[in-house]
Design a protein around this motif. Structure first.
Motif: not given
Length: 131
Positions: A81, A97, A116
């Protein structure tokens, strides 16, 4: 790594911003490793094995967008992420992300990183995930 929520690789060319992000995340129980630009990020990411990466957008040598693209192209890091942390605005940002605008509230930074981490469990090295 008992007691540690996760490892975050913080990438920003501004030493003060790197330290600010580091302190806020460490106070919340994260282990933090830093890099001064995208090129250094790509040099250390395989050794550090972070759970989340935060990237500044504007950096010397290799900017955040190109760094994110290279991370996505590499099967060993494509699952990680990535949060873009930038004062430039979100327009044209892709391949990440999450986006966090500078200046940010420390609570927002921590919330984004926690989110995340919960989003998905990283794939083992060598396994590519589809996005």
């Amino acid at each position: 790594m008992s007691g540690v929520l996760g490892r975050v690789l913080v990438v920003d060319d501004n030493r003060v911003i790197r330290q600010l992000i580091r302190v806020n995340l460490e106070l919340e129980g994260f282990e933090v490793v830093t890099a001064a630009d995208g090129a250094e990020c790509l040099e250390v990411v395989h050794r550090v094995r972070p759970d989340v990466i935060t990237l500044d957008m504007v950096m010397p040598r290799l900017d955040g967008l190109r760094t994110a693209a290279r991370l996505r192209e590499d099967p060993r890091t494509s699952h990680l992420p990535v949060a873009m942390v930038s004062g430039c605005g979100q327009a044209g940002v892709s391949g990440v992300d999450a986006f966090l605008a500078k200046p940010f509230e420390p609570e927002e930074l921590v919330r984004v990183v926690r989110e995340l981490l919960r989003r998905e469990t990283p794939a083992p090295p060598g396994k590519q995930t589809c996005r």
